[in-house]
Design a protein around this motif. Sequence first.
Motif, PDB file in Angstrom:
ATOM      1  N   ASP A 109     -31.244 -38.741   7.054  1.00 56.03           N
ATOM      2  CA  ASP A 109     -30.262 -38.095   7.922  1.00 56.03           C
ATOM      3  C   ASP A 109     -30.907 -37.348   9.092  1.00 56.03           C
ATOM      4  N   VAL A 110     -32.094 -37.744   9.474  1.00 57.73           N
ATOM      5  CA  VAL A 110     -32.784 -37.066  10.574  1.00 57.73           C
ATOM      6  C   VAL A 110     -31.978 -37.181  11.863  1.00 57.73           C
ATOM      7  N   LEU A 111     -31.512 -38.377  12.188  1.00 53.01           N
ATOM      8  CA  LEU A 111     -30.739 -38.590  13.409  1.00 53.01           C
ATOM      9  C   LEU A 111     -29.397 -37.882  13.337  1.00 53.01           C
ATOM     10  N   ILE A 112     -28.737 -37.966  12.200  1.00 52.28           N
ATOM     11  CA  ILE A 112     -27.421 -37.351  12.036  1.00 52.28           C
ATOM     12  C   ILE A 112     -27.502 -35.833  12.167  1.00 52.28           C
ATOM     13  N   MET A 153     -27.288 -34.433  15.764  1.00 51.36           N
ATOM     14  CA  MET A 153     -26.054 -34.592  16.528  1.00 51.36           C
ATOM     15  C   MET A 153     -25.296 -33.276  16.633  1.00 51.36           C
ATOM     16  N   ASP A 154     -24.372 -33.240  17.599  1.00 48.64           N
ATOM     17  CA  ASP A 154     -23.463 -32.099  17.696  1.00 48.64           C
ATOM     18  C   ASP A 154     -22.596 -32.075  16.442  1.00 48.64           C
ATOM     19  N   THR A 155     -22.137 -30.894  16.066  1.00 51.47           N
ATOM     20  CA  THR A 155     -21.404 -30.711  14.812  1.00 51.47           C
ATOM     21  C   THR A 155     -20.210 -31.647  14.644  1.00 51.47           C
ATOM     22  N   PHE A 195     -19.947 -38.613  11.100  1.00 54.91           N
ATOM     23  CA  PHE A 195     -20.909 -39.547  10.511  1.00 54.91           C
ATOM     24  C   PHE A 195     -21.176 -39.247   9.034  1.00 54.91           C
ATOM     25  N   VAL A 196     -21.179 -37.981   8.683  1.00 53.54           N
ATOM     26  CA  VAL A 196     -21.366 -37.619   7.274  1.00 53.54           C
ATOM     27  C   VAL A 196     -20.201 -38.145   6.440  1.00 53.54           C
ATOM     28  N   VAL A 197     -18.984 -37.915   6.911  1.00 56.29           N
ATOM     29  CA  VAL A 197     -17.809 -38.413   6.178  1.00 56.29           C
ATOM     30  C   VAL A 197     -17.838 -39.936   6.115  1.00 56.29           C
TER      31      VAL A 197
END
Length: 186
Positions: free
Chosen positions: A81-84, A87-89, A95-97
Amino acid sequence: MKFLDHLEEWLIAFLMAAATVIIFIAVVHRYASGLPIPWLQDELIQINTSWAQELCIYMFVWMAKFGAAYGVRTGIHVGVDVLINRMDTPWRNKFVVFGLLAGALFTGIVGTLGAEFVWEISQHSSTSEVMEVPMWIVYMAVPLGSYLMCFRFLQVAWAFIKTGELPKHDHAYVEGLDEEIKGEKV
């Protein structure tokens, strides 16, 4: 929910402990059978431990499937999840969901395909090589573990949507220690 959590933990712990004991006994048996003590060799050779390896393999499969579900629930499941995280919140949350729902979809599909496979194999008299256990029992780990993992992905997704937080594994946390400390202070 606590019952399911504890059942999951107890099942994993039991399988780990039982596999360790079984492998230890089989290794000691194998070693002691080779000792040049005639009466001991005669007695030990009569004891068959050829089933131990097969049983432990099956136990580790079950342990891995239920351990993966435990990993999702507690936040120790491997993820990149480095790229995620950069990201902005709002985008990160989407993307997490998406990732959690994709995990739920994937494990749900694997569970369904596994259930179909178990059903098919249960219609035949296929048994394991050494223990002669029906193979559908062995393969039940796939649908049960996958459906539990799917449930855990959905559970984490729901909690994330409500709170915005993912489970984090704290290596320093010991369950039950808080109650123990409170009991000593009273």
